[in-house]
Design a protein around this motif. Structure first.
Motif, PDB file in Angstrom:
ATOM      1  N   UNK A 339      14.426  31.621  -8.381  1.00 51.44           N
ATOM      2  CA  UNK A 339      14.240  31.795  -9.746  1.00 51.44           C
ATOM      3  C   UNK A 339      16.231  32.485  -9.879  1.00 51.44           C
ATOM      4  N   UNK A 340      16.963  31.444 -11.308  1.00 52.34           N
ATOM      5  CA  UNK A 340      17.978  31.307 -11.719  1.00 52.34           C
ATOM      6  C   UNK A 340      18.069  31.848 -12.926  1.00 52.34           C
ATOM      7  N   UNK A 341      18.217  33.181 -12.814  1.00 57.68           N
ATOM      8  CA  UNK A 341      18.201  34.131 -14.436  1.00 57.68           C
ATOM      9  C   UNK A 341      19.883  33.641 -15.116  1.00 57.68           C
ATOM     10  N   UNK A 342      20.013  32.842 -16.475  1.00 56.10           N
ATOM     11  CA  UNK A 342      21.089  32.415 -17.235  1.00 56.10           C
ATOM     12  C   UNK A 342      21.102  33.374 -18.595  1.00 56.10           C
ATOM     13  N   UNK A 343      21.785  34.586 -18.091  1.00 60.42           N
ATOM     14  CA  UNK A 343      21.746  35.142 -20.152  1.00 60.42           C
ATOM     15  C   UNK A 343      22.907  35.396 -20.284  1.00 60.42           C
ATOM     16  N   UNK A 344      22.609  34.910 -21.473  1.00 58.21           N
ATOM     17  CA  UNK A 344      24.609  34.865 -22.019  1.00 58.21           C
ATOM     18  C   UNK A 344      25.113  33.454 -22.173  1.00 58.21           C
ATOM     19  N   UNK A 345      24.080  32.599 -22.673  1.00 55.90           N
ATOM     20  CA  UNK A 345      24.290  31.413 -22.841  1.00 55.90           C
ATOM     21  C   UNK A 345      24.510  31.221 -24.527  1.00 55.90           C
ATOM     22  N   UNK A 346      25.286  29.680 -24.221  1.00 56.55           N
ATOM     23  CA  UNK A 346      25.441  28.872 -25.851  1.00 56.55           C
ATOM     24  C   UNK A 346      24.268  27.961 -25.214  1.00 56.55           C
ATOM     25  N   UNK A 347      23.080  28.194 -26.009  1.00 57.55           N
ATOM     26  CA  UNK A 347      22.137  27.186 -26.198  1.00 57.55           C
ATOM     27  C   UNK A 347      22.745  25.657 -26.392  1.00 57.55           C
ATOM     28  N   UNK A 348      23.455  24.878 -24.962  1.00 56.36           N
ATOM     29  CA  UNK A 348      23.461  23.419 -25.797  1.00 56.36           C
ATOM     30  C   UNK A 348      22.621  22.541 -24.024  1.00 56.36           C
TER      31      UNK A 348
END
Length: 619
Positions: A339-348
C-alpha cells in the motif's frame, strides 16, 4: 560495564515485553570494546511511538555507519515497567546491548513534543543520571537534546549539557571527533563542553547567563564563557543528495504507531503558513533526487518486509516529481500487496486518482486541513486554500466513491471572531451538502464528515510567536460555540465534532514559549507524579497546577500577556535562518489579513535563501 538481564518473571508481569528485549530485524550490534563512542538514542515516549519516528531511524543509521561509533536505542518504560524497575533496582538500559544507559558516552534525547518533558526526567531518573546538569561528573554521559523543541531549549536548560540546533546530518561527525580527542586528553567535563561550544549549531546552556526585568521579561541573555557564541546558527543539510538514508530500517517486533516504511521525498516547505514552526525552521525547501527515491524504496521494502510505504514531507503536493514517484511505486510493486500512503496532500484530481488506486475507497477516509472555518481566518494564517478549492476537492472525492471525510481546524487563532468559529460548522455542512448534490443512485449510502479542532499554540520562529493564548475555560467555550453551530446545520446527522484537551494546550503553551524558570515547574511536576502527560489516562492537570503554585510560577505570564516587537524571547540567541524582521512583517500581514505568495510564486525575502548553505527551491 554490567550486563542486565530481565528475568522471565518480570517480562511476564508487564504489558508488551517486546518493548524491552531488543534484537529486532536490522538492529545494529557491535563489539563495545572496538568502538570509541557509545551513543544512546532516546525517544522520550513509549516504544511504539518512538519506533515510528523517521529522525531516530536516520540518525541511528548514520551514526552506526561509523566504525568507531555504536548507537543504541532507549525509550520511556511504560508505567508497569517503570514500577518493576524501581522496585527491583534495575537501572534503565539500552535495547541492543542491555547495558545501563549511565555507562554510555552520550545520551541523545529527541525533543518532539513539549508534553513529553516529564518523560525526559523519568529517563534520567531511572538511568541514575543526576537530573541537574551541574551535578554530573566525568562518570556520567553527556546529555544532548535535538529536534523541533530544541528551537526553544530554555525550559530544559537545567537538565541538558548541550543541545544540537538544526538537522542532524551536518555536524555530529565533528562532535564525535571532538569527543574522541577530549577523551584521549583526559580533560575535565567542562573542557569538552568548551570544545563542543566551538562547533556551529551546538548550544551549551551552562555557558550563558539570563537576567530578568522587574516585569519578568528577559533583560539580557549573554555568554559567560569565551568559547560560547552569541548566536547559535541552526544547521541545515543544503544538499540532500549528500545525506545518508536508512536502507535497512529497524523493524519492531510489535506493531508500531506508524507500521510502514517511510520515504522522505523532500525537506522544508514553500507554503509559509504563519502558525507553522516547521515551515519556517526547515526552510528552504529541498527535494530529494527521484532516482535516489526509487532505489531507496526498493531497498527498504526488500529489507523490512513492510507492506506499506509512506511518502513523507511537509507538503507532498509541492514535490515536482510526485506523479513520477507514485506511478513508479504503483507499477513496481503491482500485485505485491504494497500500500502507498500519501499524507500532506492537497486534494486535487491527481491525488484522488492515485489514492483510488492504492486505497480501498469503501473503507478509507480522506483528510483535509482547512485549519480555519472562514476565508478571512485562512488569510490571517496564510493557509493559501480557498473555500471553493475545499468544496471542489471534497466533491471530486465523493464522485470517486469516498463517503468519509475528516476536516482539521484550529481554534484560538489571533483575531478570531464568533463568526470564524461558527464557520467551522458552516464549512463542514457545505462539504456534506456537496455529497448530497450527487444523484442519489450514484451515492454510496450516507456521508460522514468528522471535524476536529485543536487549540492554537504559538511556536518559536513562527510569525504568530507574538500571539496571545487563552485560558482553558475560554478554549472550551470556543469549542462549545462550534458544537452548538454544528447542531444547527441542515446536515447535522452527517456531522461529527471533537476537540483537543484544553488544559493540555495551556501547558504546551507555557513550555513552547517558556524560559529557564519553567525548569523548576517541570521538576516539581515530575516529583508530584506527572509522567506520560500526552496520554489522556495519565495527564494530571491538578498536579501541574500544584507545581506552578509550589514554585511560585504564573502560567498566565507565558500565555495570556501581549508581547511587543522588541521583547527579548528566550530563543532569540538562535539564528534559525529566517530573520526576525521577516517574521514580524508576516505577523503584521496576519493582523491585516494580507496573503503572502508561496516561495515558488515569489520570494518574500525570509532570509533562508541567503543563509549559509541555503539554497532556493527552483522548480
Amino acid at each position: 560495564m554490567r550486563k542486565l538481564a530481565l528475568s522471565d518473571e518480570i517480562l511476564l508481569r508487564i504489558e508488551k515485553p517486546a518493548r524491552y528485549i531488543g534484537n529486532e530485524v536490522n538492529s545494529v550490534n557491535k563489539d563495545a570494546d572496538k568502538v570509541d563512542v557509545r551513543f544512546c538514542m532516546c525517544f522520550p515516549d513509549v516504544y511504539e511511538i518512538g519506533m515510528s519516528h523517521l529522525g531516530l531511524q536516520i540518525l541511528y543509521d548514520m551514526f552506526n555507519r561509523r566504525e568507531d561509533v555504536w548507537c543504541e536505542r532507549v525509550f520511556s518504560p511504560w508505567t508497569d515497567m517503570d514500577k518493576e524497575m524501581r522496585s527491583e533496582g534495575i537501572p534503565l538500559f539500552a535495547l541492543e546491548s542491555q547495558d545501563p544507559v549511565r555507562d554510555f558516552d552520550f545520551l541523545g534525547i529527541t525533543l518532539q513534543f513539549e508534553m513529553c518533558y516529564t518523560n525526559i526526567l523519568q529517563i534520567l531518573d531511572l538511568s541514575g543520571i543526576p537530573l541537574s546538569a551541574h551535578e554530573r561528573t566525568e562518570k556520567d554521559p553527556f546529555v544532548i537534546g535535538g529536534g523541533p523543541c530544541a528551537y526553544n531549549p530554555e525550559p530544559l536548560a537545567d537538565f541538558f549539557d548541550l543541545f544540537y540546533i538544526g538537522e542532524g546530518e551536518t555536524v555530529y561527525d565533528q562532535l564525535f571527533d571532538a569527543y574522541k580527542s577530549w577523551k584521549a586528553s583526559g580533560g575535565s567535563r567542562e573542557s569538552f563542553l568548551e570544545m563542543a561550544a566551538e562547533i556551529e549549531g551546538i548550544y551549551v546552556p551552562s555557558f550563558y547567563d539570563v537576567n530578568y526585568k522587574e516585569d519578568g521579561t528577559i533583560a539580557s541573555f549573554l555568554p559567560n564563557n569565551p568559547h560560547a557564541k552569541e548566536k547559535i546558527r541552526r544547521q541545515v543539510a543544503s544538499d540532500m543528495g549528500e545525506t545518508t538514508y536508512p536502507l535497512k530500517p529497524t523493524v519492531p517486533f510489535i506493531k508500531a504507531t506508524q507500521d510502514r516504511a517511510v520515504l522522505e521525498i523532500q525537506r522544508g516547505c514553500i507554503r509559509g503558513c504563519r502558525f507553522c514552526q516547521a515551515g519556517m525552521v526547515y526552510r528552504p525547501a529541498r527535494p530529494r533526487d527521484i532516482e535516489m527515491l526509487k532505489e531507496t524504496a526498493r531497498a527498504m521494502l526488500k529489507n523490512t518486509g513492510h507492506e506499506e510505504i509512506t511518502l513523507s514531507s511537509l507538503s507532498s503536493s509541492d514535490y515536482n516529481e510526485l506523479k513520477e514517484i507514485v506511478s513508479f511505486l504503483i507499477e513496481e510493486f503491482k500485485g505485491q500487496g504494497v500500500n502507498i500512503s500519501l499524507p500532506s496532500l492537497r486534494i486535487d484530481a491527481f491525488s484522488l486518482d492515485v489514492m483510488s488506486k492504492v486505497q480501498d475507497v469503501r473503507k478509507s477516509s480522506l483528510t483535509f486541513a482547512p485549519e480555519a472555518g472562514s476565508q478571512r481566518m485562512r488569510d490571517v494564517i496564510n493557509k493559501g486554500l480557498t473555500e471553493s478549492e475545499i468544496i471542489d476537492g471534497a466533491g471530486q472525492a465523493f464522485e470517486g466513491g469516498w463517503t468519509k471525510v475528516k476536516l482539521y481546524f484550529m481554534l484560538g487563532l489571533p483575531t478570531e471572531t464568533r463568526e470564524d468559529m461558527e464557520g467551522i460548522a458552516v464549512l463542514s455542512d457545505k462539504v456534506a451538502r456537496r455529497y448530497y448534490e450527487i444523484p442519489k443512485e450514484q451515492r454510496n449510502g450516507k456521508c460522514q464528515i468528522t471535524a476536529s479542532s485543536s487549540f492554537f499554540v504559538p511556536k518559536p520562529f513562527s510569525p504568530l510567536q507574538w500571539a496571545t493564548m487563552f485560558s482553558a475555560e475560554e478554549y472550551v467555550a470556543k469549542a462549545n460555540i462550534v458544537q452548538e453551530a454544528m447542531r444547527n446545520q441542515l446536515n447535522r446527522k452527517s456531522l461529527r465534532y471533537n476537540w483537543h484537551t484544553a488544559e493540555l494546550t495551556v501547558l504546551e503553551g507555557t513550555f513552547a514559549r517558556g524560559d529557564r524558570r519553567m525548569g523548576a515547574v517541570l521538576l516539581e511536576a515530575y516529583r508530584l507524579g506527572c509522567i506520560f502527560d500526552s496520554w489522556d489516562e495519565y495527564f494530571r492537570y491538578d498536579l501541574w497546577m500544584q507545581a506552578f503554585e509550589n514554585t511560585g510560577t504564573d502560567a498566565a505570564f507565558y500565555n495570556l500577556r501581549p508581547r511587543t516587537r522588541d521583547e527579548i524571547f528566550p530563543w532569540d540567541f538562535i539564528d534559525c535562518g529566517v530573520t526576525r524582521d521577516f517574521l514580524w512583517r508576516e505577523w503584521e500581514n496576519a493582523m491585516q489579513g494580507k496573503v503572502t505568495p508561496n516561495c515558488r510564486e515569489k520570494c518574500s525575502g525570509c532570509g533562508a535563501m541567503t543563509y549559509k548553505g541555503g539554497v532556493c527551491y527552483e522548480g
